[in-house]
Design an enzyme around this catalytic site. Structure first.
Site, PDB file in Angstrom:
ATOM      1  N   ILE A 102       0.838  -1.189   0.000  1.00 32.79           N
ATOM      2  CA  ILE A 102       0.000   0.000   0.000  1.00 32.79           C
ATOM      3  C   ILE A 102       0.879   1.247   0.000  1.00 32.79           C
ATOM      4  O   ILE A 102       1.950   1.265   0.594  1.00 32.79           O
ATOM      5  CB  ILE A 102      -0.981  -0.018   1.196  1.00 32.79           C
ATOM      6  N   CYS A 103       0.404   2.290  -0.704  1.00 31.75           N
ATOM      7  CA  CYS A 103       1.055   3.593  -0.718  1.00 31.75           C
ATOM      8  C   CYS A 103       2.460   3.481  -1.308  1.00 31.75           C
ATOM      9  O   CYS A 103       2.650   2.927  -2.376  1.00 31.75           O
ATOM     10  CB  CYS A 103       1.033   4.164   0.703  1.00 31.75           C
ATOM     11  N   ASN A 104       3.463   4.010  -0.619  1.00 30.03           N
ATOM     12  CA  ASN A 104       4.827   3.980  -1.157  1.00 30.03           C
ATOM     13  C   ASN A 104       5.388   2.572  -1.272  1.00 30.03           C
ATOM     14  O   ASN A 104       6.341   2.350  -2.015  1.00 30.03           O
ATOM     15  CB  ASN A 104       5.753   4.852  -0.305  1.00 30.03           C
ATOM     16  N   ALA A 156      -2.535  -0.850  -3.333  1.00 28.59           N
ATOM     17  CA  ALA A 156      -3.486   0.212  -3.000  1.00 28.59           C
ATOM     18  C   ALA A 156      -2.752   1.529  -2.890  1.00 28.59           C
ATOM     19  O   ALA A 156      -1.541   1.564  -2.674  1.00 28.59           O
ATOM     20  CB  ALA A 156      -4.194  -0.088  -1.678  1.00 28.59           C
TER      21      ALA A 156
END
Length: 194
Positions: A102-104, A156
């Site tokens: 998720i994210c980075n 995500a």
């Protein structure tokens, strides 16, 4: 009982595993999954919000009973510490173990070519291109969605933590699709939809 290993780096995003870990430990279907937290070197890390976490283990190997490897986003996925996670991701994927990012952490997967053969999302296509450089050739598989599951990979963006939770729970068969959908709806909308 199978283990889901959550990888945390220093400056991890507190909220990005805040729904998934409790759901696995007992919120949806208790007794099916154990949650363990791992960091490079097994050292304590601090979240973006200032919470210090002492991990259960280091990131040298996957547990023998590993069902999932969850890379929790944050501010350190472009550091040398993050590079120590590459073999773990490679091992998980080669054994058909769920890898969630998720994210980075999704950008980290792009930077190492792990998203080139699966549908995926992240913090925007431009960021995946920036982080991935020549290693990222999966632009045509990018989807503008909160979370995307393709086989044993879930990605995500940083605001898609509830969708990420839902897709990881479905991939892990943590409960029936109906129960997972009900849990998602409750967490998304609460008692009252405004």
């Amino acid at each position: 009982m199978k283990t889901v290993l959550f990888v945390l780096l220093d400056q991890f995003a507190d909220w990005e595993s805040a729904f998934l870990a409790p759901a696995l430990r007992g919120g949806i279907m208790p007794g099916r999954h154990a949650v363990r937290y791992a960091t490079p070197g097994g050292v304590p890390v601090r979240s973006i919000g200032g919470m210090t976490l002492t991990p259960d283990c280091d990131t040298e190997t996957l547990p023998d009973d590993c069902a999932g490897l969850i890379l929790v986003g944050g501010m350190s996925w472009a550091t040398p510490e993050a590079e120590r996670i590459v073999p773990l991701v490679r091992e998980a994927l080669s054994h058909g173990i769920l890898v969630g990012a998720i994210c980075n952490a999704a950008s980290f997967l792009a930077a190492h070519g792990f998203l080139n053969g699966v549908r995926h999302t992240g913090n925007g296509l431009e960021m995946l291109r920036e982080w991935g450089g020549a290693n990222y050739t999966g632009e045509k598989l990018y989807q503008e969605r909160q979370a995307v599951r393709d086989g044993n990979v879930v990605t995500a963006n940083g605001s898609g933590y509830l969708e990420f939770t839902r897709e990881c729970l479905l991939a892990l068969e943590a409960d029936t699709p109906e129960q997972i959908a009900a849990s998602y709806a409750f967490n998304k909308h609460g008692f009252y939809q405004e």
